[in-house]
Design a protein around this motif. Structure first.
Motif, mmCIF file in Angstrom:
data_model
loop_
_atom_site.group_PDB
_atom_site.id
_atom_site.type_symbol
_atom_site.label_atom_id
_atom_site.label_comp_id
_atom_site.label_asym_id
_atom_site.label_seq_id
_atom_site.Cartn_x
_atom_site.Cartn_y
_atom_site.Cartn_z
ATOM 1 N N SER A 215 0.822 -1.211 0.000
ATOM 2 C CA SER A 215 0.000 0.000 0.000
ATOM 3 C C SER A 215 0.858 1.264 0.000
ATOM 4 O O SER A 215 0.423 2.312 -0.450
ATOM 5 N N GLY A 216 2.054 1.173 0.541
ATOM 6 C CA GLY A 216 2.953 2.322 0.547
ATOM 7 C C GLY A 216 2.639 3.345 1.622
ATOM 8 O O GLY A 216 3.219 4.420 1.640
ATOM 9 N N GLU A 217 1.715 3.027 2.520
ATOM 10 C CA GLU A 217 1.349 3.957 3.585
ATOM 11 C C GLU A 217 1.523 3.282 4.935
ATOM 12 O O GLU A 217 1.430 2.072 5.042
ATOM 13 N N THR A 218 1.769 4.089 5.961
ATOM 14 C CA THR A 218 1.878 3.516 7.293
ATOM 15 C C THR A 218 0.472 3.287 7.849
ATOM 16 O O THR A 218 -0.426 4.103 7.613
ATOM 17 N N PRO A 219 0.268 2.193 8.551
ATOM 18 C CA PRO A 219 -1.068 1.867 9.055
ATOM 19 C C PRO A 219 -1.704 2.965 9.907
ATOM 20 O O PRO A 219 -2.880 3.278 9.741
ATOM 21 N N LYS A 220 -0.940 3.577 10.790
ATOM 22 C CA LYS A 220 -1.511 4.577 11.679
ATOM 23 C C LYS A 220 -1.994 5.813 10.914
ATOM 24 O O LYS A 220 -3.077 6.336 11.171
ATOM 25 N N GLU A 221 -1.200 6.281 9.962
ATOM 26 C CA GLU A 221 -1.584 7.449 9.171
ATOM 27 C C GLU A 221 -2.844 7.187 8.363
ATOM 28 O O GLU A 221 -3.757 8.008 8.332
ATOM 29 N N VAL A 222 -2.889 6.046 7.702
ATOM 30 C CA VAL A 222 -4.056 5.715 6.891
ATOM 31 C C VAL A 222 -5.269 5.437 7.784
ATOM 32 O O VAL A 222 -6.405 5.694 7.387
ATOM 33 N N GLY A 223 -5.047 4.979 8.987
ATOM 34 C CA GLY A 223 -6.139 4.745 9.930
ATOM 35 C C GLY A 223 -6.881 6.021 10.270
ATOM 36 O O GLY A 223 -8.118 6.050 10.274
ATOM 37 N N PHE A 224 -6.142 7.084 10.548
ATOM 38 C CA PHE A 224 -6.770 8.370 10.850
ATOM 39 C C PHE A 224 -7.507 8.924 9.627
ATOM 40 O O PHE A 224 -8.582 9.514 9.753
ATOM 41 N N GLU A 225 -6.934 8.730 8.443
ATOM 42 C CA GLU A 225 -7.561 9.204 7.202
ATOM 43 C C GLU A 225 -8.892 8.485 6.958
ATOM 44 O O GLU A 225 -9.905 9.114 6.656
ATOM 45 N N ILE A 226 -8.899 7.166 7.112
ATOM 46 C CA ILE A 226 -10.118 6.381 6.902
ATOM 47 C C ILE A 226 -11.174 6.761 7.935
ATOM 48 O O ILE A 226 -12.347 6.939 7.595
ATOM 49 N N ALA A 227 -10.774 6.896 9.188
ATOM 50 C CA ALA A 227 -11.722 7.248 10.250
ATOM 51 C C ALA A 227 -12.395 8.590 9.964
ATOM 52 O O ALA A 227 -13.609 8.739 10.152
ATOM 53 N N GLU A 228 -11.624 9.538 9.495
ATOM 54 C CA GLU A 228 -12.186 10.854 9.179
ATOM 55 C C GLU A 228 -13.211 10.756 8.057
ATOM 56 O O GLU A 228 -14.296 11.326 8.140
ATOM 57 N N LYS A 229 -12.882 9.995 7.013
ATOM 58 C CA LYS A 229 -13.794 9.864 5.871
ATOM 59 C C LYS A 229 -15.048 9.065 6.225
ATOM 60 O O LYS A 229 -16.104 9.285 5.646
ATOM 61 N N LEU A 230 -14.924 8.129 7.165
ATOM 62 C CA LEU A 230 -16.072 7.319 7.584
ATOM 63 C C LEU A 230 -16.915 8.004 8.656
ATOM 64 O O LEU A 230 -18.053 7.590 8.895
ATOM 65 N N GLY A 231 -16.357 8.978 9.321
ATOM 66 C CA GLY A 231 -17.030 9.569 10.470
ATOM 67 C C GLY A 231 -17.046 8.584 11.626
ATOM 68 O O GLY A 231 -18.004 8.495 12.384
ATOM 69 N N ALA A 232 -15.964 7.824 11.741
ATOM 70 C CA ALA A 232 -15.860 6.764 12.744
ATOM 71 C C ALA A 232 -14.700 7.052 13.690
ATOM 72 O O ALA A 232 -13.922 7.981 13.471
ATOM 73 N N GLU A 233 -14.606 6.238 14.720
ATOM 74 C CA GLU A 233 -13.494 6.318 15.665
ATOM 75 C C GLU A 233 -12.417 5.326 15.243
ATOM 76 O O GLU A 233 -12.714 4.164 14.968
#
Length: 97
Positions: free
Chosen positions: A54-72
Motif C-alpha cells: 500500500s505504501g502507507e503507514t497503518p496509523k496514518e491511513v487509519g486516521f484518514e479512513i476514520a475521518e472519511k467514515l465519520g468513525a473512531e
C-alpha cells in the motif's frame, strides 16, 4: 470520542473478528470508503488489513479512513486497523459499554 476503557473493550472484541477487507496499492479511494461504510453500518466494529504494497503507514491511513467514515479509529495493531461507529439502524445489535 472514546474513553480508554471503551477503547480497551473494543480492542478485546476486535481480537476475535476477521478483517472485512484489505487496503492495497490502490489506496483509500471512494469505492473503498463506500464498502467500509456499508460494513461498519452493519457491524459497528470492523477490522481492516493494510498490505505491505500500500505504501502507507497503518496509523496514518487509519486516521484518514476514520475521518472519511465519520468513525473512531480504535487502534492499529501491526498492519491491522480497527474502527468503530455506532449504527443508526435499530436492526443491529449495538455494542454496549
Amino acid at each position: 470520542m472514546l474513553t480508554s476503557k471503551q477503547r480497551s473493550a473494543l480492542r478485546s472484541i476486535a481480537a476475535n473478528i476477521e478483517p472485512v477487507t484489505q487496503l492495497g496499492k490502490m489506496g483509500v479511494n471512494e469505492s473503498f470508503i463506500e464498502s467500509l461504510d456499508k460494513a461498519i453500518e452493519k457491524r459497528e466494529l470492523i477490522k481492516v488489513t493494510v498490505l505491505e504494497n500500500s505504501g502507507e503507514t497503518p496509523k496514518e491511513v487509519g486516521f484518514e479512513i476514520a475521518e472519511k467514515l465519520g468513525a473512531e479509529f480504535v487502534c492499529a495493531t501491526g498492519r491491522k486497523l480497527v474502527f468503530y461507529r455506532r449504527s443508526k439502524s435499530n436492526k443491529v445489535e449495538h455494542i454496549e459499554f
